[in-house]
Scaffold this active site. Structure first.
Site, PDB file in Angstrom:
ATOM      1  CB  CYS A  61       8.164  25.377 -46.772  1.00  0.00           C
ATOM      2  SG  CYS A  61       6.560  26.101 -46.476  1.00  0.00           S
ATOM      3  CD  GLU A  62       7.027  20.875 -52.203  1.00  0.00           C
ATOM      4  OE1 GLU A  62       7.904  21.085 -53.056  1.00  0.00           O
ATOM      5  OE2 GLU A  62       6.463  19.783 -52.063  1.00  0.00           O
ATOM      6  CG  HIS A  63       3.879  21.999 -47.865  1.00  0.00           C
ATOM      7  ND1 HIS A  63       4.833  21.352 -47.104  1.00  0.00           N
ATOM      8  CD2 HIS A  63       3.570  21.162 -48.875  1.00  0.00           C
ATOM      9  CE1 HIS A  63       5.080  20.167 -47.634  1.00  0.00           C
ATOM     10  NE2 HIS A  63       4.336  20.023 -48.699  1.00  0.00           N
ATOM     11  CG  HIS A  64       2.767  26.879 -45.212  1.00  0.00           C
ATOM     12  ND1 HIS A  64       3.430  25.754 -44.773  1.00  0.00           N
ATOM     13  CD2 HIS A  64       1.470  26.707 -44.867  1.00  0.00           C
ATOM     14  CE1 HIS A  64       2.581  24.940 -44.183  1.00  0.00           C
ATOM     15  NE2 HIS A  64       1.379  25.487 -44.224  1.00  0.00           N
ATOM     16  CD  GLN A  92      15.397  20.207 -43.174  1.00  0.00           C
ATOM     17  OE1 GLN A  92      14.654  21.025 -42.643  1.00  0.00           O
ATOM     18  NE2 GLN A  92      16.304  19.538 -42.506  1.00  0.00           N
ATOM     19  CG  HIS A 143      10.986  24.052 -41.761  1.00  0.00           C
ATOM     20  ND1 HIS A 143      10.691  23.749 -43.064  1.00  0.00           N
ATOM     21  CD2 HIS A 143      12.087  23.323 -41.438  1.00  0.00           C
ATOM     22  CE1 HIS A 143      11.554  22.862 -43.516  1.00  0.00           C
ATOM     23  NE2 HIS A 143      12.414  22.583 -42.549  1.00  0.00           N
ATOM     24  CB  CYS A 171       5.528  27.067 -42.433  1.00  0.00           C
ATOM     25  SG  CYS A 171       6.394  25.532 -42.631  1.00  0.00           S
TER      26      CYS A 171
END
Ligand SMILES: [Zn+2]
Length: 214
Positions: free
Chosen positions: A102-105, A143, A171, A173
């Site tokens: 995931c690009e956030h975490h 996603q 996920h 995260c």
């Protein structure tokens, strides 16, 4: 520290998605130093025996995790087979496993993708569809974006009468941090062409995806 991001100049760009902002590719030493910083940030001692080789291993693993930046999905789909002996029913490849981050975490999300389409001008090799999923999965992703990107490139290359994508994933995260909802899965879909216009086609796709396997 030399800034690596934010510039319009392209020098030593490593991939189609990176060439917009990459000034130059960091050296192996810089990448390893960054990992040592994160080890310290986590609260450990990068110089202890068990961690001495970790920065090198992580830098190597990143090449694998994120190799999709260096791959062009159009190139993978460059061979379209136009002679399909009049076959025009749905082509469905289901249960394509993928591993993404995931690009956030920057933690993994793991799942399966299912791709269905109605050919019009031709078909591609079935394994190519799995490789397309891999190219997009091996980048930093959401996603939702990944699902749309898979649909976009197949639509562009094959111009099918319809395309349906279902992606389901867990996920980490969500499982490992914050709300800690272990075992929950996220589903995303993209319907184009006849799948978008006809709900019965969506039901047919979903039924085929979820029907008992071999
Ligand atoms: Zn996340």
């Amino acid at each position: 520290m030399i800034p690596v991001v934010k510039s319009l100049s392209v020098e030593g760009a490593i991939g189609p998605s990176a060439d917009k902002f990459l000034v130059r590719k960091p050296t192996q030493e810089e990448a390893e130093a960054a990992v040592r910083t994160l080890l310290l940030w986590a609260g450990d001692d990068p110089s202890r025996e068990g961690l001495t080789d970790t920065p090198r291993r992580v830098a190597k693993a990143y090449k694998e995790f994120y190799k999709g930046y260096a791959e062009d999905p159009h190139h993978i789909l460059d061979r379209v087979f136009e002679e399909v002996e009049g076959y025009s029913d749905m082509v469905l490849v289901r249960d394509i496993p993928f591993y993404s981050h995931c690009e956030h975490h920057m933690v993994p999300f793991v799942g399966k993708a299912h791709i269905g389409y109605y050919p019009s001008k031709g078909v591609v090799g079935l394994s190519k569809l799995a490789r397309i999923v891999d190219v997009y999965a091996r980048r930093l992703q959401t996603q939702e974006t990944m699902t749309a990107q898979i649909a976009d490139v197949i639509e562009e290359v094959l111009e099918p009468r319809g395309i349906a994508i279902l992606v389901e994933a867990e996920h980490m995260c969500m499982s490992m941090r914050g709300v800690q909802k272990q075992g929950s899965s996220t589903m995303t879909t993209q319907y184009r062409g006849v799948f978008r216009n006809d709900p019965a086609e969506q039901v047919r796709f979903f039924t085929m995806v979820k029907s008992p396997g071999l």
